[in-house]
Design a protein around this motif. Structure first.
Motif, short mmCIF file in Angstrom:
data_model
loop_
_atom_site.label_atom_id
_atom_site.label_comp_id
_atom_site.label_asym_id
_atom_site.label_seq_id
_atom_site.Cartn_x
_atom_site.Cartn_y
_atom_site.Cartn_z
N PHE A 1 0.83 -1.20 0.00
CA PHE A 1 0.00 0.00 0.00
C PHE A 1 0.86 1.25 0.00
N ARG A 2 1.91 1.25 0.84
CA ARG A 2 2.78 2.42 0.97
C ARG A 2 3.45 2.74 -0.36
N THR A 3 3.91 1.73 -1.08
CA THR A 3 4.55 1.95 -2.38
C THR A 3 3.57 2.61 -3.35
N HIS A 4 2.36 2.09 -3.38
CA HIS A 4 1.34 2.66 -4.27
C HIS A 4 0.98 4.08 -3.84
N LEU A 5 0.92 4.29 -2.54
CA LEU A 5 0.60 5.61 -2.00
C LEU A 5 1.63 6.64 -2.47
N HIS A 6 2.90 6.32 -2.35
CA HIS A 6 3.93 7.29 -2.72
C HIS A 6 4.01 7.48 -4.23
N GLU A 7 3.66 6.45 -4.98
CA GLU A 7 3.56 6.62 -6.43
C GLU A 7 2.49 7.64 -6.77
N GLU A 8 1.37 7.57 -6.04
CA GLU A 8 0.28 8.52 -6.29
C GLU A 8 0.67 9.93 -5.87
N LEU A 9 1.38 10.06 -4.75
CA LEU A 9 1.82 11.38 -4.32
C LEU A 9 2.83 11.97 -5.30
N ASP A 10 3.70 11.13 -5.84
CA ASP A 10 4.65 11.60 -6.86
C ASP A 10 3.91 12.10 -8.09
N ARG A 11 2.86 11.35 -8.47
CA ARG A 11 2.07 11.76 -9.63
C ARG A 11 1.40 13.11 -9.40
N LEU A 12 0.83 13.28 -8.21
CA LEU A 12 0.14 14.54 -7.91
C LEU A 12 1.11 15.70 -7.83
N GLU A 13 2.30 15.47 -7.29
CA GLU A 13 3.30 16.54 -7.27
C GLU A 13 3.65 16.95 -8.70
N GLY A 14 3.77 15.96 -9.59
CA GLY A 14 4.04 16.27 -10.99
C GLY A 14 2.93 17.09 -11.62
N VAL A 15 1.69 16.80 -11.24
CA VAL A 15 0.54 17.57 -11.75
C VAL A 15 0.65 19.02 -11.31
N TYR A 16 0.99 19.25 -10.04
CA TYR A 16 1.12 20.62 -9.52
C TYR A 16 2.21 21.37 -10.27
N ARG A 17 3.35 20.71 -10.49
CA ARG A 17 4.44 21.36 -11.21
C ARG A 17 4.03 21.71 -12.64
N LYS A 18 3.33 20.80 -13.26
CA LYS A 18 2.90 21.03 -14.65
C LYS A 18 1.92 22.20 -14.72
N LEU A 19 1.02 22.28 -13.74
CA LEU A 19 0.07 23.38 -13.71
C LEU A 19 0.79 24.72 -13.60
N LEU A 20 1.82 24.76 -12.76
CA LEU A 20 2.58 26.00 -12.60
C LEU A 20 3.35 26.34 -13.87
N THR A 21 4.00 25.34 -14.44
CA THR A 21 4.78 25.57 -15.65
C THR A 21 3.89 26.03 -16.80
N ASN A 22 2.74 25.39 -16.93
CA ASN A 22 1.82 25.76 -18.01
C ASN A 22 1.24 27.16 -17.81
N SER A 23 1.30 27.64 -16.57
CA SER A 23 0.82 29.00 -16.28
C SER A 23 1.94 30.03 -16.35
N SER A 24 3.12 29.58 -16.77
CA SER A 24 4.30 30.46 -16.90
C SER A 24 4.79 30.99 -15.56
N VAL A 25 4.59 30.21 -14.50
CA VAL A 25 5.13 30.56 -13.18
C VAL A 25 6.54 29.99 -13.08
N GLU A 26 7.50 30.80 -12.67
CA GLU A 26 8.88 30.34 -12.52
C GLU A 26 9.04 29.68 -11.15
N ILE A 27 9.49 28.42 -11.17
CA ILE A 27 9.59 27.64 -9.94
C ILE A 27 11.02 27.67 -9.41
N PHE A 28 11.14 27.87 -8.09
CA PHE A 28 12.44 27.81 -7.42
C PHE A 28 12.37 26.72 -6.36
N ASP A 29 13.13 25.66 -6.56
CA ASP A 29 13.17 24.58 -5.57
C ASP A 29 14.19 24.95 -4.50
#
Length: 485
Positions: free
Chosen positions: A84-112
């Motif tokens: 379950f934990r492996t699948h959970l973190h795969e899903e969290l990784d996917r959602l983090e990618g979605v957030y980054r893509k939303l920002l990039t597509n909105s032309s927001v400059e990201i600073f890690d």
């Protein structure tokens, strides 16, 4: 941009910060955003989303038991936490990618990077860079509070639950708020022996007394060892003497070998193994883990806020007005860092109001009235508006309430009860509060919340035809008040 690098610089990549950045960018503003950990913030990475997935997982054991009562030949399997934990973190990784893509597509400059304030218009990054912005938005959220006591570091918080390499056999949860109660129910459902200490007289302080009493009863019935008026006074790594005398809650008979073979956390800790605790009532016990769920505090430490002219409140929150403006003219704050209402959808609403105010020249105050919310215990609780106790202190009211055994579980002999409750103004007949304790109460309160936010009266509910047979039909079929006050 008035000579600045950015029109808006957002510190914090949670739901509120990301929404504000994207919406501001849609107005043509140049926007930057810094996040020091993972994009998505508390909700996506270590809060609402992983917690709700654990809620789903924890319900299947009882579901299998119920299925046998309905004639299905289903065996009781074992819960595989690593899978379950492996699948959970795969899903969290996917959602983090979605957030980054939303920002990039909105032309927001990201600073890690970690961002702090040099002054009211300058941001220093942990990379060594500095940027300037006409407006800065603080959206850094909050973090779990750890009590100041000897060996407190032996305990974990809700942030750590999702990082456990394996589930403990037994756990002591300290706290009585919604996070403590939710994780008590989740871990109990996953097969962990759960003890809960709360120093108050009843769990879920601030919620309707009748509703929280019913949840406490349900937790007891499901095997959670709930102790009210109780707190930890001492804790330490368990010695062989502790284990010989007290065993562990998971299996006292196993003696000194219990739990000594496995480290509980993937993060670094000093030692591992069972923990000995002593309670205010004098009782001692040994458990595999201690979870502190004793509140959350705003992430404001070390950000340079006060040096930039931002007023900080007594709980460490950024003090803001109804437009989310701080005491520094160029600095705003939204979400948990303001300690107003600690809910993700509220942070998103605050983000939208901020953008309307600052970037669309439409001053929009934040509306914090009649916010529906849910507590994902078993059963769930959905609530909006005033509790019976709060309403009585304001005006004369009528209380409409029904508690009953729902058809689905009554059929198989379970003692579960649900609660449907309306608080009604005697003068205006408006519904001042609605409180539901039932499976899927969160889904119900979202829909009831629309009507209540619109100002529905008890008679509006009475005119609505019931959907039969459902639990929620009781909301529109209660005709006589059970009491007035």
């Amino acid at each position: 941009m008035s000579g600045h690098d950015f029109d808006l610089f957002v510190i914090g990549g949670g739901s509120g910060g990301v929404r504000a950045a994207r919406q501001a960018a849609s107005t043509g503003a140049k926007v930057g955003l810094a996040e020091e950990y993972r994009m998505g913030g508390t909700c996506v990475i270590r809060g609402c989303v992983p917690k709700k997935l654990m809620v789903f997982a924890s319900g299947y054991r009882e579901m299998c038991e119920d299925a046998r009562g309905y004639g299905w030949d289903i065996g009781q399997g074992n819960f595989d936490w690593p899978r379950f934990r492996t699948h959970l973190h795969e899903e969290l990784d996917r959602l983090e990618g979605v957030y980054r893509k939303l920002l990039t597509n909105s032309s927001v400059e990201i600073f890690d990077a970690r961002a702090t304030l040099k002054d009211s218009n300058t941001v220093k990054l942990s990379t060594g860079d500095e940027v300037t912005a006409r407006t800065i938005l603080i959206a850094t959220g909050g973090h779990p509070y750890m009590p100041e006591m000897t060996n407190a570091e032996l305990g974990i918080t809700s942030n750590d639950i999702f990082l456990l390499e394996e589930l403990p056999k037994s756990i002591l949860i300290v706290g009585g708020g919604y996070i403590a109660c939710e994780f008590a129910c989740i871990l109990n459902g996953l097969g962990v022996e759960v003890t809960q200490y709360y120093r108050g007289a009843q769990i879920l302080r601030g919620f309707d007394d009748e509703a929280r009493g019913l949840i406490a009863e349900a937790m007891h019935e499901r095997g959670i060892d709930l102790h009210l008026g109780t707190n930890i006074v001492e804790m330490a790594r368990a010695t062989e003497d502790h284990l010989a005398e007290h065993g562990t809650d998971s299996d006292a008979a196993m003696g000194a070998d219990v739990g000594l073979s496995q480290a509980l956390l993937s993060r670094d800790t000093e030692g591992s193994g069972p923990i000995w605790v002593k309670a205010t009532n004098g009782k001692e016990r040994v458990v595999d883990a201690v979870l502190y769920a004793t509140g959350r505090v705003p992430n404001t430490s070390g950000l340079g806020l006060e040096e930039a002219g931002v007023e900080i409140g007594r709980r460490g929150e950024v003090v803001v007005n109804e437009y989310s403006a701080s005491s520094a003219p160029s600095i705003y704050a939204i979400g948990d860092v303001t300690n107003r209402v600690q809910l993700t959808p509220v942070a998103i609403r605050e983000a939208m109001a901020f953008v309307e105010t600052v970037f669309r020249d439409t001053p929009t105050p934040v509306d914090h009235e009649l916010i529906p919310s849910a507590i994902f215990t078993q059963p769930e609780m959905g609530t909006i508006g005033l509790t019976e106790e709060q309403a009585r202190d304001i005006e004369p009211i009528e209380v409409y309430c029904s508690s009953f055994r729902p058809m689905q579980t009554a059929f198989i002999g379970r003692s579960d009860r649900v609660l449907m409750k309306l608080i009604v103004s005697q003068a205006t007949r408006r519904i001042l509060g609605c409180h539901i304790v039932a499976p899927a109460a969160g889904e119900m309160i979202q829909l009831a919340g629309i009507a209540i936010k619109m100002g529905a009266t008890k008679e509006d509910f009475d005119r609505t035809v019931a959907v039969h047979p459902t639990m929620s039909e009781e909301i529109v079929t209660m005709r006589e008040p059970v009491r007035a006050g």
